[in-house]
Design a protein around this motif. Structure first.
Motif, PDB file in Angstrom:
ATOM      1  N   PRO A  42       0.803  -1.219   0.000  1.00 21.30           N
ATOM      2  CA  PRO A  42       0.000   0.000   0.000  1.00 21.30           C
ATOM      3  C   PRO A  42       0.838   1.271   0.000  1.00 21.30           C
ATOM      4  O   PRO A  42       0.377   2.311  -0.446  1.00 21.30           O
ATOM      5  CB  PRO A  42      -0.811  -0.109   1.292  1.00 21.30           C
ATOM      6  CG  PRO A  42      -0.021  -1.022   2.169  1.00 21.30           C
ATOM      7  CD  PRO A  42       0.732  -1.941   1.262  1.00 21.30           C
ATOM      8  N   LYS A 101       3.093   2.239  -1.883  1.00 23.97           N
ATOM      9  CA  LYS A 101       3.263   2.762  -3.242  1.00 23.97           C
ATOM     10  C   LYS A 101       1.975   3.427  -3.745  1.00 23.97           C
ATOM     11  O   LYS A 101       2.011   4.239  -4.655  1.00 23.97           O
ATOM     12  CB  LYS A 101       3.644   1.593  -4.164  1.00 23.97           C
ATOM     13  CG  LYS A 101       4.369   2.023  -5.429  1.00 23.97           C
ATOM     14  CD  LYS A 101       4.587   0.821  -6.326  1.00 23.97           C
ATOM     15  CE  LYS A 101       4.937   1.283  -7.738  1.00 23.97           C
ATOM     16  NZ  LYS A 101       4.802   0.208  -8.696  1.00 23.97           N
ATOM     17  N   SER A 102       0.848   3.066  -3.150  1.00 25.21           N
ATOM     18  CA  SER A 102      -0.437   3.482  -3.720  1.00 25.21           C
ATOM     19  C   SER A 102      -1.034   4.710  -3.040  1.00 25.21           C
ATOM     20  O   SER A 102      -2.185   5.024  -3.256  1.00 25.21           O
ATOM     21  CB  SER A 102      -1.435   2.327  -3.628  1.00 25.21           C
ATOM     22  OG  SER A 102      -0.856   1.157  -4.129  1.00 25.21           O
ATOM     23  N   VAL A 116      -0.562   7.947  -3.409  1.00 23.66           N
ATOM     24  CA  VAL A 116      -0.947   9.049  -4.288  1.00 23.66           C
ATOM     25  C   VAL A 116      -2.182   8.649  -5.092  1.00 23.66           C
ATOM     26  O   VAL A 116      -2.301   7.521  -5.545  1.00 23.66           O
ATOM     27  CB  VAL A 116       0.199   9.395  -5.268  1.00 23.66           C
ATOM     28  CG1 VAL A 116      -0.164  10.603  -6.120  1.00 23.66           C
ATOM     29  CG2 VAL A 116       1.483   9.646  -4.509  1.00 23.66           C
ATOM     30  N   ARG A 117      -3.104   9.593  -5.250  1.00 19.84           N
ATOM     31  CA  ARG A 117      -4.269   9.356  -6.101  1.00 19.84           C
ATOM     32  C   ARG A 117      -4.408  10.523  -7.060  1.00 19.84           C
ATOM     33  O   ARG A 117      -3.987  11.632  -6.760  1.00 19.84           O
ATOM     34  CB  ARG A 117      -5.530   9.200  -5.244  1.00 19.84           C
ATOM     35  CG  ARG A 117      -5.526   7.863  -4.541  1.00 19.84           C
ATOM     36  CD  ARG A 117      -6.642   7.691  -3.539  1.00 19.84           C
ATOM     37  NE  ARG A 117      -6.655   6.300  -3.117  1.00 19.84           N
ATOM     38  CZ  ARG A 117      -7.609   5.425  -3.436  1.00 19.84           C
ATOM     39  NH1 ARG A 117      -8.635   5.809  -4.165  1.00 19.84           N
ATOM     40  NH2 ARG A 117      -7.537   4.194  -3.031  1.00 19.84           N
ATOM     41  N   TRP A 118      -4.991  10.266  -8.221  1.00 19.57           N
ATOM     42  CA  TRP A 118      -5.089  11.282  -9.262  1.00 19.57           C
ATOM     43  C   TRP A 118      -6.336  12.123  -9.075  1.00 19.57           C
ATOM     44  O   TRP A 118      -7.426  11.587  -8.896  1.00 19.57           O
ATOM     45  CB  TRP A 118      -5.103  10.628 -10.635  1.00 19.57           C
ATOM     46  CG  TRP A 118      -5.077  11.640 -11.720  1.00 19.57           C
ATOM     47  CD1 TRP A 118      -6.121  12.102 -12.443  1.00 19.57           C
ATOM     48  CD2 TRP A 118      -3.918  12.348 -12.183  1.00 19.57           C
ATOM     49  NE1 TRP A 118      -5.683  13.056 -13.334  1.00 19.57           N
ATOM     50  CE2 TRP A 118      -4.344  13.223 -13.196  1.00 19.57           C
ATOM     51  CE3 TRP A 118      -2.561  12.325 -11.832  1.00 19.57           C
ATOM     52  CZ2 TRP A 118      -3.460  14.071 -13.866  1.00 19.57           C
ATOM     53  CZ3 TRP A 118      -1.687  13.162 -12.505  1.00 19.57           C
ATOM     54  CH2 TRP A 118      -2.148  14.016 -13.511  1.00 19.57           C
ATOM     55  N   GLN A 119      -6.201  13.459  -9.128  1.00 21.99           N
ATOM     56  CA  GLN A 119      -7.349  14.329  -8.880  1.00 21.99           C
ATOM     57  C   GLN A 119      -7.510  15.446  -9.903  1.00 21.99           C
ATOM     58  O   GLN A 119      -8.327  16.331  -9.705  1.00 21.99           O
ATOM     59  CB  GLN A 119      -7.209  14.966  -7.482  1.00 21.99           C
ATOM     60  CG  GLN A 119      -7.253  13.931  -6.367  1.00 21.99           C
ATOM     61  CD  GLN A 119      -7.020  14.537  -5.006  1.00 21.99           C
ATOM     62  OE1 GLN A 119      -6.110  15.332  -4.830  1.00 21.99           O
ATOM     63  NE2 GLN A 119      -7.846  14.173  -4.046  1.00 21.99           N
ATOM     64  N   PHE A 133       3.217   8.889 -10.890  1.00 22.53           N
ATOM     65  CA  PHE A 133       1.912   8.221 -10.952  1.00 22.53           C
ATOM     66  C   PHE A 133       1.487   8.009 -12.410  1.00 22.53           C
ATOM     67  O   PHE A 133       1.006   6.930 -12.791  1.00 22.53           O
ATOM     68  CB  PHE A 133       0.873   9.084 -10.222  1.00 22.53           C
ATOM     69  CG  PHE A 133      -0.458   8.419 -10.016  1.00 22.53           C
ATOM     70  CD1 PHE A 133      -0.717   7.694  -8.864  1.00 22.53           C
ATOM     71  CD2 PHE A 133      -1.464   8.515 -10.974  1.00 22.53           C
ATOM     72  CE1 PHE A 133      -1.948   7.091  -8.667  1.00 22.53           C
ATOM     73  CE2 PHE A 133      -2.696   7.904 -10.781  1.00 22.53           C
ATOM     74  CZ  PHE A 133      -2.935   7.189  -9.623  1.00 22.53           C
ATOM     75  N   ASP A 179       3.674   5.282 -13.949  1.00 20.63           N
ATOM     76  CA  ASP A 179       3.257   3.947 -13.486  1.00 20.63           C
ATOM     77  C   ASP A 179       1.961   3.512 -14.169  1.00 20.63           C
ATOM     78  O   ASP A 179       1.779   2.345 -14.518  1.00 20.63           O
ATOM     79  CB  ASP A 179       3.054   3.944 -11.964  1.00 20.63           C
ATOM     80  CG  ASP A 179       4.369   4.128 -11.204  1.00 20.63           C
ATOM     81  OD1 ASP A 179       5.442   3.996 -11.830  1.00 20.63           O
ATOM     82  OD2 ASP A 179       4.307   4.413  -9.994  1.00 20.63           O
ATOM     83  N   PRO A 201     -14.126  10.996  -7.631  1.00 23.07           N
ATOM     84  CA  PRO A 201     -13.367  12.246  -7.619  1.00 23.07           C
ATOM     85  C   PRO A 201     -11.863  12.047  -7.702  1.00 23.07           C
ATOM     86  O   PRO A 201     -11.119  12.973  -7.961  1.00 23.07           O
ATOM     87  CB  PRO A 201     -13.754  12.883  -6.284  1.00 23.07           C
ATOM     88  CG  PRO A 201     -14.173  11.733  -5.420  1.00 23.07           C
ATOM     89  CD  PRO A 201     -14.745  10.693  -6.328  1.00 23.07           C
ATOM     90  N   GLU A 202     -11.392  10.846  -7.449  1.00 21.42           N
ATOM     91  CA  GLU A 202      -9.961  10.572  -7.564  1.00 21.42           C
ATOM     92  C   GLU A 202      -9.775   9.124  -7.974  1.00 21.42           C
ATOM     93  O   GLU A 202     -10.634   8.281  -7.738  1.00 21.42           O
ATOM     94  CB  GLU A 202      -9.241  10.862  -6.244  1.00 21.42           C
ATOM     95  CG  GLU A 202      -9.882  10.186  -5.047  1.00 21.42           C
ATOM     96  CD  GLU A 202      -9.118  10.436  -3.765  1.00 21.42           C
ATOM     97  OE1 GLU A 202      -8.563  11.529  -3.613  1.00 21.42           O
ATOM     98  OE2 GLU A 202      -9.058   9.518  -2.929  1.00 21.42           O
ATOM     99  N   LEU A 203      -8.653   8.864  -8.643  1.00 25.24           N
ATOM    100  CA  LEU A 203      -8.436   7.522  -9.173  1.00 25.24           C
ATOM    101  C   LEU A 203      -7.246   6.846  -8.503  1.00 25.24           C
ATOM    102  O   LEU A 203      -6.203   7.470  -8.322  1.00 25.24           O
ATOM    103  CB  LEU A 203      -8.176   7.587 -10.685  1.00 25.24           C
ATOM    104  CG  LEU A 203      -9.334   8.066 -11.552  1.00 25.24           C
ATOM    105  CD1 LEU A 203      -8.902   8.147 -12.995  1.00 25.24           C
ATOM    106  CD2 LEU A 203     -10.531   7.125 -11.409  1.00 25.24           C
ATOM    107  N   ARG A 222      -4.178   3.865  -8.339  1.00 27.26           N
ATOM    108  CA  ARG A 222      -3.173   3.424  -9.304  1.00 27.26           C
ATOM    109  C   ARG A 222      -3.663   2.195 -10.075  1.00 27.26           C
ATOM    110  O   ARG A 222      -4.219   1.272  -9.494  1.00 27.26           O
ATOM    111  CB  ARG A 222      -1.897   3.072  -8.541  1.00 27.26           C
ATOM    112  CG  ARG A 222      -0.656   2.947  -9.380  1.00 27.26           C
ATOM    113  CD  ARG A 222       0.526   2.649  -8.470  1.00 27.26           C
ATOM    114  NE  ARG A 222       0.783   3.749  -7.558  1.00 27.26           N
ATOM    115  CZ  ARG A 222       1.674   4.716  -7.798  1.00 27.26           C
ATOM    116  NH1 ARG A 222       2.363   4.718  -8.902  1.00 27.26           N
ATOM    117  NH2 ARG A 222       1.856   5.671  -6.916  1.00 27.26           N
ATOM    118  N   VAL A 238       0.874  -7.981   2.413  1.00 29.97           N
ATOM    119  CA  VAL A 238       0.417  -6.820   1.657  1.00 29.97           C
ATOM    120  C   VAL A 238       0.398  -5.590   2.545  1.00 29.97           C
ATOM    121  O   VAL A 238       0.829  -4.501   2.149  1.00 29.97           O
ATOM    122  CB  VAL A 238      -1.001  -7.059   1.084  1.00 29.97           C
ATOM    123  CG1 VAL A 238      -1.502  -5.820   0.343  1.00 29.97           C
ATOM    124  CG2 VAL A 238      -0.991  -8.259   0.150  1.00 29.97           C
TER     125      VAL A 238
END
Lengths: 315, 190
Positions: free
Chosen positions: A4, A6-7, A9-12, A29, A32, B88-90, B92, B175
């Motif tokens: 987790p 690595k994950s 950051v989220r795209w906004q 991001f 990747d 609203p956000e994506l 990976r 994980v």
């Protein structure tokens, strides 16, 4: 598998206007995400339903074949519907303003507008006024973010890193949006950037962006991990800025002789279209160190990633 | 099965601890062996990230019980979801990796928690872009109910009936860096 950490950051963002406003994390991001979309190109069915039902308008007020085609294929592989509008076929030529044309596109419910325009800032102008996602496909001498992203992606996939690499960008830096976007991206990701070209086209001002400026190509060839050759944009050149083809090749062309002085694993890049025998020797352009065609393939993955991210969030 | 008692379910004790999760996976492994006489044609396709971890564990268990190493892979469903444009956000997206070709194979989708069924539908769609397997099956460690599509799992580790306001929280050592456990979390009323 990846954890987790690595994950986080989220795209906004709904728009991609330039590299300057992106954080290093956002750039990574996108790179990747492009890895995942590159894999789609290896599938038996190279099409995913991610943007099904969305309409993308390729709005190219300045001529372009490869960037427009790349965006078009990317959009088709994401199942978006694509409309192409070029300068000659648009009402701009009849005197309609950019804003009015854009309002028309919005009235057609265009979800994504990919804009190439000769004026710097045109994509931002639209982004501030429209609900559609705006993707900058090159604006004046300002930015060409997807080209820089695909260059970064190509370097990363060959070298497994970007931080610490010495990247030499050669040519007309002053008028180049490709150079500007590359400089922002490379420096954010920790590369060392040297700009080389005639003093009229590579002013010292660029050192303010964190790059090194030199007018002597021969002194940087041996330490370069990547050389990125920019096309001499004859259509943008003014006589007083450009020394003349013969002199340019003599001073700044990547000739066979200069090619021999590069490190064996130095990558040779070029955003295309190539002027063979001017920026680069024809054999070097097709040689083992050249990644010019990989750049094209990677461009597709990068543009799929950008369209998916900007077009895939709620607006 | 006991009826839900939400007040107790929100307490700190996990509904499944590491030993219970291991037992559930062993049972699934036995069932996969039982229902697939041709184990060599089985591929376990995990949905990232915990589904991939579970698929790996199942492959190890099947190998120790059935003496056959089944194929494993990852299938990312992000590009095949039906809610693009509503978030609203994506998160990976990850590359999918499946051992190819899929023709004449049995692909078992492995997910951590089966809920609406939309992820499983997207996974079936994604698998279809790689080829045409002989059959697709579905395994889930937890089935919490509330299906929104006509989908059911072929292998379930634990049926966990939930109320709509509750959440299933799963942690797996490799994980999440926390010991294996499943909790039912009752959402606070706002």
């Amino acid at each position: 598998m990846t954890g987790p950490a690595k994950s986080e950051v989220r795209w906004q963002r709904k728009d991609l206007l330039g590299i300057r406003e992106l954080s290093a994390q956002e750039i990574t991001f996108i790179l990747d995400t492009a890895d995942a979309f590159k894999e789609v190109g290896t599938r038996e069915i190279k099409k995913v339903p991610a943007l099904r039902g969305k309409t993308l308008v390729n709005f190219f007020v300045e001529p372009s074949t490869r960037t427009r085609t790349s965006f078009e294929i990317a959009a088709i592989r994401l199942s978006a519907d694509v409309i192409n509008i070029s300068a000659s076929s648009s009402s701009l030529i009849k005197g309609e303003t950019l804003k009015d044309t854009a309002k028309i596109l919005e009235a057609y419910h265009a979800d994504l507008i990919v804009l190439r325009h000769s004026s710097s800032g045109a994509p931002q102008f639209l982004a501030e006024r429209l609900k559609s996602s705006i993707i900058n496909a090159g604006d004046g001498a300002h930015e060409h973010p997807t080209q820089a992203l695909l260059d970064l992606y190509t370097i990363r996939s060959r070298k497994d890193r970007i931080a610490g690499l010495h990247v030499v960008i050669i040519g007309d830096i002053l008028f180049s949006r490709v150079a500007r976007s590359n400089i922002f991206g490379l420096i954010k990701l920790g590369a060392r950037v040297t700009l080389v070209g005639p003093s009229t086209l590579v002013p010292r001002e660029f050192e303010k962006l964190g790059a090194t400026v030199t007018h002597n190509l021969d002194e940087v060839l041996e330490t370069a991990d990547v050389v990125n050759l920019l096309r001499i944009q004859h259509e943008r050149q003014r006589k007083e800025y450009f020394p003349g083809i013969g002199e340019y090749i003599h001073l700044f062309g990547l000739t066979k002789e200069r090619g021999k002085r590069l490190k064996p694993d130095c990558l040779i890049m070029h955003p295309g279209p190539i002027n063979r025998g001017v920026e680069i020797d024809s054999e070097l352009a097709d040689g083992a160190q050249s990644v010019i065609l990989e750049q094209v393939t990677n461009g597709l993955a990068i543009r799929m990633a950008v369209l998916y991210l900007c077009g895939g969030i709620a607006t | 099965m006991k009826p839900n008692t939400p007040s107790l379910l929100s307490a700190n004790a996990p509904v499944l601890d590491a030993a219970a999760i291991d037992r559930a996976l062993r049972r699934i492994a036995h069932e996969i062996i039982e229902r697939n006489p041709d184990l060599g044609s089985v591929i376990l396709a995990g949905i990232p990230s915990r589904g991939v971890e579970i698929a790996g564990r199942l492959a190890d268990l099947i190998e120790s019980l059935g003496k056959v190493r089944v194929g494993t892979g990852a299938i990312d469903v992000s590009m095949h979801r039906d809610d693009v444009g509503t978030r609203p956000e994506l998160p990976r997206v990850q590359a999918s990796t499946l051992p190819l070709p899929l023709e004449n194979k049995t692909v078992i989708i492995v997910d951590d928690v089966l809920f609406t069924g939309r992820t499983a539908r997207a996974a079936m769609d994604a698998i279809g872009s790689f080829g045409r397997p002989a059959r697709i099956q579905l395994a889930a460690l937890i089935d919490r109910g509330h299906r929104e599509l006509p989908i059911r799992a072929d292998y379930v580790g634990k049926n966990l009936p939930t109320a709509p306001g509750e959440q299933v929280r799963l942690r797996l050592e490799d994980v999440d860096g926390e010991p294996d456990a499943v909790w039912l979390i009752k959402e606070e009323k706002s």
